[in-house]
Every structure is written in structure tokens, then in C-alpha cells.
Motif scaffolding. Structure first.
Motif, PDB file in Angstrom:
ATOM      1  N   GLU A  26       0.771  -1.485   0.110  1.00 48.42           N
ATOM      2  CA  GLU A  26       0.388  -0.122  -0.207  1.00 48.42           C
ATOM      3  C   GLU A  26       1.011   1.196   0.102  1.00 48.42           C
ATOM      4  OE1 GLU A  26      -4.171  -1.549   0.757  1.00 48.42           O
ATOM      5  OE2 GLU A  26      -2.724  -0.645  -0.806  1.00 48.42           O
ATOM      6  N   ARG A  27       2.771   1.109   0.899  1.00 46.37           N
ATOM      7  CA  ARG A  27       3.102   2.483  -0.413  1.00 46.37           C
ATOM      8  C   ARG A  27       3.052   3.293  -1.119  1.00 46.37           C
ATOM      9  NH1 ARG A  27       9.047   0.331   1.480  1.00 46.37           N
ATOM     10  NH2 ARG A  27       9.309  -0.655  -0.790  1.00 46.37           N
ATOM     11  N   SER A  28       3.198   1.684  -2.301  1.00 42.11           N
ATOM     12  CA  SER A  28       2.910   2.256  -3.158  1.00 42.11           C
ATOM     13  C   SER A  28       2.082   3.483  -3.881  1.00 42.11           C
ATOM     14  CB  SER A  28       3.227   1.344  -4.483  1.00 42.11           C
ATOM     15  OG  SER A  28       1.935   1.076  -4.557  1.00 42.11           O
ATOM     16  N   VAL A  29       0.816   3.131  -3.296  1.00 44.89           N
ATOM     17  CA  VAL A  29      -0.757   4.232  -3.105  1.00 44.89           C
ATOM     18  C   VAL A  29      -0.372   5.581  -2.834  1.00 44.89           C
ATOM     19  CG1 VAL A  29      -3.168   3.752  -3.385  1.00 44.89           C
ATOM     20  CG2 VAL A  29      -2.075   1.903  -3.431  1.00 44.89           C
ATOM     21  N   ALA A  30      -0.332   5.867  -1.689  1.00 42.58           N
ATOM     22  CA  ALA A  30       0.586   6.481  -0.788  1.00 42.58           C
ATOM     23  C   ALA A  30       0.821   7.069  -1.321  1.00 42.58           C
ATOM     24  CB  ALA A  30       0.734   6.328   0.948  1.00 42.58           C
ATOM     25  N   MET A  31       2.682   6.631  -1.993  1.00 42.83           N
ATOM     26  CA  MET A  31       3.188   7.860  -2.569  1.00 42.83           C
ATOM     27  C   MET A  31       2.684   8.173  -3.964  1.00 42.83           C
ATOM     28  SD  MET A  31       6.841   6.073  -1.628  1.00 42.83           S
ATOM     29  CE  MET A  31       7.929   7.291  -3.152  1.00 42.83           C
ATOM     30  N   GLY A  32       1.925   7.427  -4.477  1.00 44.36           N
ATOM     31  CA  GLY A  32       1.784   7.356  -6.207  1.00 44.36           C
ATOM     32  C   GLY A  32       0.593   8.866  -5.744  1.00 44.36           C
ATOM     33  N   THR A  33       0.055   9.252  -5.149  1.00 41.98           N
ATOM     34  CA  THR A  33      -0.787  10.025  -4.529  1.00 41.98           C
ATOM     35  C   THR A  33      -0.435  11.509  -4.425  1.00 41.98           C
ATOM     36  OG1 THR A  33      -3.127   8.455  -3.864  1.00 41.98           O
ATOM     37  CG2 THR A  33      -3.332   9.973  -3.268  1.00 41.98           C
ATOM     38  N   ILE A  34      -0.031  11.361  -3.608  1.00 41.77           N
ATOM     39  CA  ILE A  34       1.018  12.358  -3.239  1.00 41.77           C
ATOM     40  C   ILE A  34       2.030  13.158  -4.886  1.00 41.77           C
ATOM     41  CG2 ILE A  34       3.213  13.712  -1.650  1.00 41.77           C
ATOM     42  CD1 ILE A  34       2.306  11.624   0.176  1.00 41.77           C
ATOM     43  N   ASP A  35       2.216  11.897  -5.338  1.00 44.79           N
ATOM     44  CA  ASP A  35       2.839  12.712  -6.490  1.00 44.79           C
ATOM     45  C   ASP A  35       2.633  12.991  -7.646  1.00 44.79           C
ATOM     46  OD1 ASP A  35       5.472  11.769  -9.116  1.00 44.79           O
ATOM     47  OD2 ASP A  35       4.142  10.856  -9.889  1.00 44.79           O
ATOM     48  N   MET A  36       0.864  12.352  -7.949  1.00 46.48           N
ATOM     49  CA  MET A  36       0.298  13.568  -8.191  1.00 46.48           C
ATOM     50  C   MET A  36      -0.121  14.670  -7.898  1.00 46.48           C
ATOM     51  SD  MET A  36      -4.196  11.930  -9.566  1.00 46.48           S
ATOM     52  CE  MET A  36      -3.747  10.437  -9.697  1.00 46.48           C
ATOM     53  N   ALA A  37      -0.976  14.547  -6.928  1.00 43.04           N
ATOM     54  CA  ALA A  37      -0.697  16.451  -6.926  1.00 43.04           C
ATOM     55  C   ALA A  37       0.706  16.786  -6.616  1.00 43.04           C
ATOM     56  CB  ALA A  37      -0.872  16.534  -5.089  1.00 43.04           C
ATOM     57  N   VAL A  38       1.784  16.354  -6.356  1.00 42.00           N
ATOM     58  CA  VAL A  38       2.780  17.075  -7.107  1.00 42.00           C
ATOM     59  C   VAL A  38       3.376  17.828  -8.435  1.00 42.00           C
ATOM     60  CG1 VAL A  38       5.169  16.812  -7.223  1.00 42.00           C
ATOM     61  CG2 VAL A  38       4.207  16.012  -5.233  1.00 42.00           C
ATOM     62  N   TRP A  39       3.369  16.995  -9.579  1.00 42.66           N
ATOM     63  CA  TRP A  39       2.875  16.698 -10.588  1.00 42.66           C
ATOM     64  C   TRP A  39       1.846  18.067 -11.395  1.00 42.66           C
ATOM     65  CZ3 TRP A  39       6.924  15.710 -13.841  1.00 42.66           C
ATOM     66  CH2 TRP A  39       7.560  15.033 -14.351  1.00 42.66           C
ATOM     67  N   ASP A  40       0.505  17.953 -10.519  1.00 45.59           N
ATOM     68  CA  ASP A  40       0.241  19.075 -11.173  1.00 45.59           C
ATOM     69  C   ASP A  40       0.385  20.049 -10.356  1.00 45.59           C
ATOM     70  OD1 ASP A  40      -2.722  20.117 -11.551  1.00 45.59           O
ATOM     71  OD2 ASP A  40      -3.747  20.214  -9.299  1.00 45.59           O
ATOM     72  N   ALA A  41       0.771  20.926  -9.195  1.00 42.15           N
ATOM     73  CA  ALA A  41       1.580  21.990  -8.956  1.00 42.15           C
ATOM     74  C   ALA A  41       2.682  22.017 -10.077  1.00 42.15           C
ATOM     75  CB  ALA A  41       2.268  21.316  -7.787  1.00 42.15           C
ATOM     76  N   VAL A  42       3.157  20.720  -9.721  1.00 43.66           N
ATOM     77  CA  VAL A  42       4.423  21.572 -11.682  1.00 43.66           C
ATOM     78  C   VAL A  42       4.030  21.975 -12.282  1.00 43.66           C
ATOM     79  CG1 VAL A  42       6.250  20.422 -12.430  1.00 43.66           C
ATOM     80  CG2 VAL A  42       6.215  19.957  -9.610  1.00 43.66           C
ATOM     81  N   ALA A  43       3.438  21.201 -12.927  1.00 43.59           N
ATOM     82  CA  ALA A  43       1.957  22.137 -14.227  1.00 43.59           C
ATOM     83  C   ALA A  43       2.088  23.816 -14.135  1.00 43.59           C
ATOM     84  CB  ALA A  43       1.702  20.744 -14.693  1.00 43.59           C
ATOM     85  N   LYS A  44       1.254  23.557 -12.954  1.00 45.15           N
ATOM     86  CA  LYS A  44       0.573  25.197 -12.780  1.00 45.15           C
ATOM     87  C   LYS A  44       1.587  25.893 -12.163  1.00 45.15           C
ATOM     88  CE  LYS A  44      -3.426  22.639 -10.794  1.00 45.15           C
ATOM     89  NZ  LYS A  44      -3.893  22.400  -9.899  1.00 45.15           N
ATOM     90  N   ILE A  45       2.360  25.458 -11.577  1.00 44.11           N
ATOM     91  CA  ILE A  45       4.170  26.626 -11.890  1.00 44.11           C
ATOM     92  C   ILE A  45       4.090  26.919 -13.554  1.00 44.11           C
ATOM     93  CG2 ILE A  45       6.072  26.585 -10.867  1.00 44.11           C
ATOM     94  CD1 ILE A  45       5.004  25.616  -8.458  1.00 44.11           C
ATOM     95  N   ALA A  46       4.050  25.740 -14.404  1.00 42.21           N
ATOM     96  CA  ALA A  46       4.656  26.471 -15.142  1.00 42.21           C
ATOM     97  C   ALA A  46       3.958  26.623 -16.308  1.00 42.21           C
ATOM     98  CB  ALA A  46       5.191  24.900 -16.185  1.00 42.21           C
TER      99      ALA A  46
END
Length: 388
Positions: free
Chosen positions: A106-126
């Protein structure tokens, strides 16, 4: 710039439906907001993420391990070389500190969820759509804004007869889908065949049916179904056996020469590599369904795509599980074969931005910053409630 806060809430996505293995009556998911100190339009830039259906929310893992590691890190150590945006790879490595290899669970799910939010932020900042950013950084420079999608449904439901199943599939076809999917393995073979025949009766030329056993079968049953399904021209026969039973998958190819699909319950590049090495998957016809939201996120998915390339597979053989906009962006930016879609289920998390329509089995990506959550009014309402 820096991450100011990371918030998580566990939200219900319960439904009375079931597949061959589980019911969804108590299903939930994690919703995450990554709040930055970058201001756009008078508001802080916030990245959002959530995990796919079928795996429960992982808030405790996030709060106990992964969020603290990010927030305790030197903010500058999480930035890219420009110093003006976050680096998802550095953030991923920070989350994985003190984690042993293997045992992904399940840790892959926890990290994958945060990772999605990080990429959303990265593209918005760009200030660009994520699919455009991905095409520039990791693709051929030009995204394919038309993405194939199929409609996943056909679950077992109390009181649902074959006429109701047909009505469901007609709705999907009327929406513009050309491929629909139904569940098998939750009833007898004879009953499942009657259900398949019922759906095939409503399909027209150019439309196809996929079937999904959700890992229910042992080898003998998987073969029994394979022999029976061979009479049909199915889009694919999905996840016949346990996702880690590579031998079952490899043997099954001897009894079913038409397309098969699996991979949605493999949660790391290493597990995906074992499927390619030992699962007998055929690069000319079979489909891979790895879901970044369940498997450590896009950072890991990039490693998986590179592994596939090294083994002679095209990214176009990947059609991710999950039905979310993150994989839709990856498909458009990195040339995947398409994406799953849930027209009726798991709302507001599934589906497309408002106004996006399915036309002859394809959607056209809108020019929305980040993943595009802001374009889906029912979803962004829930997300902003968490952020505020």
C-alpha cells in the motif's frame, strides 16, 4: 519557492457494485492537496491528487511517513535546477528515504497519490497542461491531444439482469465510446457467457467488448474461460489470474491467442519487469494496464516505460487502469495507447473536464493548466474544500 503544507482527507467512493473479487460497499480513497507559496491570480498554486478505485485511502501512511519527510526536508533540496519549480524526482526520493526495496503493497498507493499532486503543482507553476510538459521533457516534444478511451462498467449489481446490462452498455455507446468493458468471474461460466452474448447483441460494426476477471481464476478456470471466450472477437481478456502469478499468465497464452490485458495490480517497475520477463505477454497484441496512481506515481511510471522500451515494447501498448485525468495526461504526453474511463462510477473523481465529449472512442484534451482538475466543476469543488 517551497511547499507550505500537504493535506490529506479520506473520502468515500462506496457503491453497491461488485466485481469477481471485491465489492465496493465500503470503498474509500485519499484526496491530497500540495499547497505551495507560489501565487497566481491572487491564489496560491495548489496541486491535487487522489488514488484510484479498488485500493483504499492511505492517509495514515501519508501522515506518519511520507508527508513528514517532505515537510522536514530542506525546501531548496526539493527544487529543480532553475530553483523556480518543484522537482518531482527529488520529492519522490525524499519520500522513499528509509524504505526498504520490495514489499511494495500500500505504500506505493500513498506515494503515488502525493506524486500526482506534485506533478499537478509543477505543471501549474509552469503554466501549461501536464501533457504538454511531459511531451517536452520526456516525449517527442509534441503531445497527441486525441486520446482513445473505453468505458468500464458491467459490474455485478443486486437485481441487475441482462436487459439492464444491455441498457448500461447502450448508454456508453450513445456517449461516443466504441469499446465497453464488463466484469466476468463473479458468476458461473454459463451465466457469464449469457451476459457476454447480451452485450454483444447491442454492439454495432466497429464496436468491441472487453472482459475483466479481476484476478479471480486459478489456472484451470482461466483456461476454461479462455477456451470459451475464443469464440468471440473480444477487445481483450483481462487479468484472468492473480496478478503476481506470472506462470499462469504465461501458460494461458497457449490457450488464448487473442489479446489479453493485465498489470493494474502491479505496483512497481520491478513487478512490471517480472511480468514482461516471465508472464508470456506478447508485444504485438497484449495490453499493459499499470496505473501510476497505485504504483508510486509518474516518477516510477517513467522508469516502467523505459524498462518496456528496453524490452522491445511500445508505450502505445499501455492503457492504464483507473479512469483518472492523470493517466489521461500521460497518455497524451507520452504516447500511451489510451485510458480507462468510468462514465457512471466513482464520481466526481472519474471522467473528464466539463465540456469534453467522447467522439468515436476518443477525447480531445483541453488546454487546462496542470492535470486539468479545475475544469471539472464537481471535482474541483471537493478539492478546494480540502485546500481551504
Amino acid at each position: 519557492m517551497r511547499i507550505v503544507e500537504i493535506r490529506e482527507i479520506t473520502v468515500p467512493i462506496s457503491s453497491p457494485i461488485r466485481n469477481a473479487y471485491i465489492d465496493f460497499s465500503k470503498m474509500n480513497a485519499s484526496l491530497v492537496a500540495v499547497v505551495t507559496d507560489v501565487i497566481r491570480g491572487g491564489r496560491p498554486v495548489i496541486g491535487y491528487g487522489f488514488n484510484s478505485n479498488g485500493r483504499y485511502g492511505q492517509g495514515s501512511l501519508m501522515r506518519e511517513r511520507f508527508i513528514p519527510r517532505i515537510m522536514e526536508a530542506d525546501p531548496d533540496a526539493l527544487l529543480d535546477e532553475s530553483g523556480e519549480n518543484l522537482d518531482p524526482h527529488k520529492i519522490w526520493s525524499t519520500m522513499f528515504v528509509n524504505e526498504k526495496p520490495g514489499g511494495h503493497g500500500e505504500r506505493s498507493v500513498a506515494m503515488g497519490t502525493i506524486d500526482m499532486a506534485v506533478w499537478d503543482a509543477v505543471a501549474k507553476i509552469a503554466d501549461e497542461p501536464l501533457f504538454t510538459l511531459l511531451a517536452k521533457r520526456y516525449g517527442n516534444g509534441t503531445p497527441d491531444k486525441r486520446v482513445f478511451v473505453y468505458a468500464a462498467g458491467g459490474y455485478y449489481y443486486p437485481g441487475k439482469d441482462n436487459a439492464m446490462l444491455q441498457d448500461e452498455m447502450r448508454r456508453y455507446l450513445d456517449l461516443g465510446y466504441t469499446v465497453v468493458k464488463q466484469k466476468i468471474g463473479g458468476a458461473s461460466l454459463d451465466e457469464d457467457l449469457r451476459r457476454i452474448d447480451a452485450v454483444l447483441d447491442v454492439l454495432q460494426d466497429g464496436q468491441k467488448l472487453a472482459v475483466d476477471a479481476n484476478g479471480r481464476f486459478d489456472l484451470d478456470t482461466a483456461i476454461q474461460y479462455a477456451k470459451a471466450l475464443s469464440q468471440y472477437d473480444l477487445f481483450w481478456y483481462e487479468e484472468a489470474g492473480d496478478p503476481l502469478d506470472y506462470e499462469l499468465q504465461a501458460i494461458l497464452r497457449n490457450y488464448y491467442d487473442k489479446p489479453m490485458a493485465t498489470g493494474e495490480n502491479l505496483f512497481s517497475m520491478q513487478d512490471a519487469r517480472n511480468l514482461i520477463r516471465y508472464g508470456g505477454m506478447r508485444a504485438d497484441r497484449d495490453w499493459l494496464q499499470f496505473d501510476c496512481a497505485l504504483s508510486y506515481g509518474l516518477v516510477e511510471y517513467l522508469r516502467t516505460l523505459e524498462m518496456l522500451r528496453q524490452h522491445g515494447w511500445s508505450a502505445s501498448r499501455c492503457i492504464p487502469h483507473g479512469g483518472h485525468q492523470m493517466s489521461l495526461n500521460i497518455a497524451a504526453g507520452l504516447g500511451l495507447g489510451g485510458n480507462e474511463s468510468y462514465p457512471d462510477l466513482f464520481q466526481p473523481y472519474g471522467g473528464f473536464p466539463d465540456g469534453v465529449r467522447v467522439e468515436n472512442g476518443y477525447v480531445t484534451m483541453p488546454e487546462l493548466s496542470g492535470i486539468g482538475f479545475e475544469g471539472k466543476s464537481d471535482l474541483i469543488k471537493v478539492m478546494r474544500e480540502l485546500a481551504q
